[in-house]
Design an enzyme around this catalytic site. Structure first.
Site, PDB file in Angstrom:
ATOM      1  CE  LYS A 178      -4.603   1.686  -0.657  1.00 28.35           C
ATOM      2  NZ  LYS A 178      -3.955   0.381  -0.453  1.00 28.35           N
ATOM      3  CB  SER A 232      -4.745   1.614   3.823  1.00 28.16           C
ATOM      4  OG  SER A 232      -3.806   1.117   2.899  1.00 28.16           O
ATOM      5  CB  SER A 264      -0.951   0.009   1.206  1.00 27.98           C
ATOM      6  OG  SER A 264      -2.040  -0.865   0.977  1.00 27.98           O
ATOM      7  CE  LYS A 305      -1.874   4.086   2.542  1.00 28.21           C
ATOM      8  NZ  LYS A 305      -1.861   2.962   3.524  1.00 28.21           N
TER       9      LYS A 305
END
Length: 406
Positions: free
Chosen positions: A95, A152, A92, A253
């Site tokens: 992202k 997320s 992730s 993140k």
């Protein structure tokens, strides 16, 4: 003309110059064919090589992370690296690129925060972490950004991708084009979420540099990464970045896949210094949080930014040839900051170079030399040196009188 070098400070060596723009200093540093030819690490175990220490300017540092990179924001200097240019499954952390493209659309006016984007069945059915978008309804871009970076949400990424480009595939092409423009040569995307896929990879250095660019290029949207929780569709979810929740970082993140282990990218600013950290390949979410917190603390504890000179500081009175005055002040053209290990300030080598005497006429602001700092391994950093005032040339009688006097 004589080449003049004045040593203004004597002693050891400086590390990094902070006197350059972000684009010039922080661009990812790759190591040729070894990095470019490396295969994606998707099929490799999560945490091999944990016993191998990271490399830093102050010596090796142990870390459980398989991949790690820490950058100083102002200079782009690498403070710590471990397999930093090896391609890894970014999960992730992907992202962050989805957010970068989205923020670019917002900044250009092609997208609005209050714009409503429709939820497709593909987005609604997306597995993994989700913000739980409602099928057949529309969600605002602002809610989708929060769902993407705080919760997320894979479903949020699909809605954004389809809303901007018509399909996730078209959006991914935009992601890869953006990565190329940013110089992320060890990054390639196959989707907008980080869902495991062959040929989907980033390096730890690319992740850290992308974080720098998010902070630098989109300060008006960076605050989304620092929000500690977000409620959507009556479901409240906490930010998965433990450093943000604890108030130790203001972004960015986290990520996790079986192949890549647990990863985190975080940034924090303390006493005017900002540091960006990227780690991946940790064995658990708890280990990810502990290691990121420890390494972030190490980066702040072991380095400091030293102001060597300030813009306009007079460095030297240089001789002038055939000018109405016989000297001209040489001044620093800009602030000169050096990132140093703590305790190294007194060991900095600083030299002023210019061709003297300087021939009149001299214009104020005219670049006449440079101020140089020695860097480890024979590297150097420098800033321009300017004339601090104008010095007109002597007239005919004045030149004659000067020659007679000489």
């Amino acid at each position: 003309m004589l080449q003049t070098r004045r040593f203004l400070l004597a002693g050891g060596a400086a590390l990094f110059s902070g006197a350059y723009a972000l684009d010039a200093m922080a661009r990812p540093r790759h190591h040729g064919a070894a990095a470019k030819g490396a295969a994606p690490a998707a099929a490799q175990p999560a945490v091999p090589g944990a016993d191998t220490p990271a490399t830093t300017p102050v010596g090796p540092v142990d870390t459980q992370a398989r991949w790690a990179c820490i950058l100083d924001y102002n200079s782009g200097a690498t403070l710590l690296e471990k397999n930093a240019d090896e391609r890894m499954p970014p999960s992730s952390l992907t992202k962050m690129m989805t957010a970068y493209v989205t923020f670019g659309m917002l900044k250009s006016g092609r997208l609005k925060l209050d714009q409503m984007l429709p939820v497709s069945e593909r987005a609604w059915r997306m597995q993994g972490s989700r913000m739980f978008v409602p099928l057949g309804q529309s969600v605002s871009v602002q809610d989708l950004i929060q769902g993407m970076v705080i919760q997320s949400g894979n479903d949020a990424c699909i809605v954004i991708a389809e809303g901007i480009s018509g399909s996730e595939e078209q959006f991914v092409a935009l992601m890869n084009d953006t990565a190329t423009k940013l110089g992320l040569t060890n990054s390639h995307f196959m989707n907008a979420t980080g869902w495991p896929a062959e040929n989907h990879y980033m390096s730890a250095r690319d992740v850290a540099y992308l974080a720098l660019r998010l902070i630098h290029d989109f300060p008006e949207y960076y605050h989304f990464f620092s929000e500690k929780e977000f409620m959507f569709n009556k479901i409240r979810q906490e930010n998965r970045n433990s450093l943000v929740v604890k108030g130790l970082a203001d972004g960015l993140k986290t990520g996790h896949t079986d192949a890549g282990g647990f990863g985190l990218c975080a940034s924090s600013e303390r006493e005017g210094r900002r540091v960006v950290l990227a780690v991946n390949g940790l064995p658990s979410s708890a280990a990810r949080g502990r290691e990121a917190e420890r390494l972030m603390g190490w980066a702040f504890a072991n380095f400091e930014t030293a102001q060597i000179v300030s813009k306009g500081d007079v460095l030297e009175q240089a001789p002038v040839w055939m000018g109405v005055t016989q000297t001209v002040p040489l001044v620093a053209a800009q602030d000169f900051k050096i990132l140093l290990p703590h305790g190294w300030r007194n060991g900095t080598h600083l030299a002023l170079d210019y061709n003297g005497p300087i021939i009149a006429p001299v214009q104020v602001g005219q670049v006449v030399g440079q101020l140089t700092v020695a860097l480890p391994g024979g590297r150097q950093a420098s800033i321009p040196v300017q004339a601090g005032q104008s010095v007109p040339a002597l007239g005919f009688l004045g030149r004659a009188a000067r020659r007679l006097h000489l």
